[in-house]
Design an enzyme around this catalytic site. Structure first.
Site, PDB file in Angstrom:
ATOM      1  N   ASP A   1      -2.837   6.617  -5.679  1.00 48.87           N
ATOM      2  CA  ASP A   1      -3.045   5.621  -4.622  1.00 48.87           C
ATOM      3  C   ASP A   1      -3.347   4.252  -5.192  1.00 48.87           C
ATOM      4  O   ASP A   1      -4.398   4.030  -5.785  1.00 48.87           O
ATOM      5  CB  ASP A   1      -4.180   6.076  -3.712  1.00 48.87           C
ATOM      6  CG  ASP A   1      -4.368   5.144  -2.526  1.00 48.87           C
ATOM      7  OD1 ASP A   1      -3.470   4.316  -2.267  1.00 48.87           O
ATOM      8  OD2 ASP A   1      -5.403   5.234  -1.863  1.00 48.87           O
TER       9      ASP A   1
ATOM     10  N   ASP B   1       0.826  -1.200   0.000  1.00 44.14           N
ATOM     11  CA  ASP B   1       0.000   0.000   0.000  1.00 44.14           C
ATOM     12  C   ASP B   1       0.863   1.253   0.000  1.00 44.14           C
ATOM     13  O   ASP B   1       1.581   1.517   0.955  1.00 44.14           O
ATOM     14  CB  ASP B   1      -0.902  -0.027   1.230  1.00 44.14           C
ATOM     15  CG  ASP B   1      -1.880   1.123   1.251  1.00 44.14           C
ATOM     16  OD1 ASP B   1      -2.084   1.737   0.198  1.00 44.14           O
ATOM     17  OD2 ASP B   1      -2.428   1.403   2.321  1.00 44.14           O
TER      18      ASP B   1
END
EC number: 3.4.23.24
Length: 402
Positions: A282, A94
């Site tokens: 993201d 992430d």
């Protein structure tokens, strides 16, 4: 996937960049030149779930976003090992969060969550584990949480080990598996539920890789591969020059929490729409999000319609048979330009309707439907830049350290 770091204290749309499967081998010729080439390459598996608003209406992963985000698309999972006995974990990489946490072998999983299926960690079986005695709490915007204890241990990534790495041993979670957050240290989850700081900010995995001489620069590049691909690659401290066309353009990071660069304009169906604000890149977010007014301009041009799907919740839908020929072009502040095929903006929902790939939000987020076409994403946390170029889907590889 972005962690919610409240003064109580986590992250999925994110990253949720969390690490990816089967370690990628360092090219043989590089190994011959230097036992330590200055980068660590790691393959990951692409895990896909279909978009289905009937099962999960809205998911979001960051405290700064008031409108929930959908995250029912791909995530990126890789195998890493923790401990002196190399206990294998499959974790999500992430870019939107900063902490590495693993699931304890005695952890309590939330209702309906099989949190142990991707590997667990038993601290007592690792001779190198050190319990720091501080509480770890992280909360995702979709309501999922993880709690446990901070510790330190050896972490091994594709055969490369770093020692004394601070990690969290999670004993209670409603998340499917552990997460390897690789963002700025300023975004670490170091507060408990009362707002008390339980541990100082620390060297997370990318920082430790550099300090222990495994990579030369606190940077990583991300290749999500084609929309149908089952694997991709992350390279800590390096870039694969075969995976992009043109040249990498360095865009200055305008906000380290989260990683944001300046987006100048968007070209859609023959029209140019000026934007001139920051955009978060993201890997933990499935779709692309713009503030409501700007999203409405694009929707009007694309023929998408706004539908109320819940109380105070609106989403754009589009005709499943809409013409998806052509491209949408994203123009960034320092001259980078990324072209995305319009096929990325029609998503089959579980009920036969189609979601539009751009949705309204308080913040601007360029998710996976953008990132798959923006290789290279070279996140240089030392220089505070994100370099991007148009993706080139290929099995060729030419990795160099940065």
């Amino acid at each position: 996937m972005v962690a919610i770091v409240t003064l109580t204290r986590q992250v999925l749309l994110t990253i949720a960049l969390a690490l990816f499967a089967q370690g990628a081998a360092i090219p043989e010729e590089a190994a011959k030149r230097d036992d330590n080439p200055g980068f660590v390459a790691l393959d990951f598996d692409v895990l896909r779930k279909p978009l289905n608003l009937t099962e999960a209406l809205l998911r979001e992963k960051r405290d700064s976003i008031s409108l929930s985000l959908i995250n029912e698309g791909p995530s990126y999972a890789s195998k890493v090992s923790v401990g002196s006995n190399k206990q294998q974990q499959t974790v999500i990489i992430d870019t939107g969060s900063s902490d590495f946490w693993v699931v304890d072998s005695n952890a309590q999983c939330g209702k309906g969550v099989d949190c142990k299926s991707s590997g667990t960690f038993t601290p007592s079986s690792s001779s190198s584990y050190k319990n720091l005695g501080a509480a770890f709490t992280i909360r995702y915007g979709d309501g999922s949480t993880s709690q446990g204890t901070w510790g330190k241990d050896t972490v091994t990534i594709n055969g490369v080990s770093i020692t004394g790495q601070q990690i969290a041993d999670v004993t209670q979670t409603s998340v499917d598996q552990g997460i390897l957050g690789i963002g700025y240290t300023s975004n670490e989850a170091v507060y408990d539920t009362s707002g008390r700081q339980t541990t100082p900010n620390y060297d997370n995995v990318p920082v430790t890789l550099k300090k222990q001489g495994k990579i030369r620069t606190n940077a990583y590049s991300l290749y999500l591969n084609s929309p149908s691909a089952e694997t991709g690659t992350i390279i800590f401290g390096g870039v694969d020059n075969a995976k992009y066309s043109g040249k990498l353009v360095a865009e200055q990071v305008t906000s380290s929490q989260p990683l944001t660069i300046s987006l100048a304009s968007v070209n859609l169906k023959g029209s140019s729409f000026s934007f001139g604000d920051g955009a978060l890149l993201d890997s933990g977010t499935t779709l692309t999000y713009f503030p409501s007014d700007f999203a409405a301009q694009l929707a009007d041009k694309a023929g998408a319609r706004l539908v109320q799907v819940a109380r105070d919740q609106y989403l754009y839908f589009i005709d499943c048979n809409t013409d998806t020929s052509g491209t949408t072009v994203f123009n960034f502040g320092n001259g980078a330009k990324i072209t995305v095929p319009n096929t990325e903006y029609v998503y089959q929902n579980g009920d036969g309707t189609c979601l539009w790939g751009i949705q309204p939000s308080d913040d601007t987020i360029l998710g996976d439907n953008f990132l798959r076409h923006a290789y290279y994403l070279l996140y240089n946390l030392d220089a505070n830049t994100i370099s991007i170029a148009q993706v080139k889907y290929t099995t060729d590889s030419s990795i160099s350290a940065v």
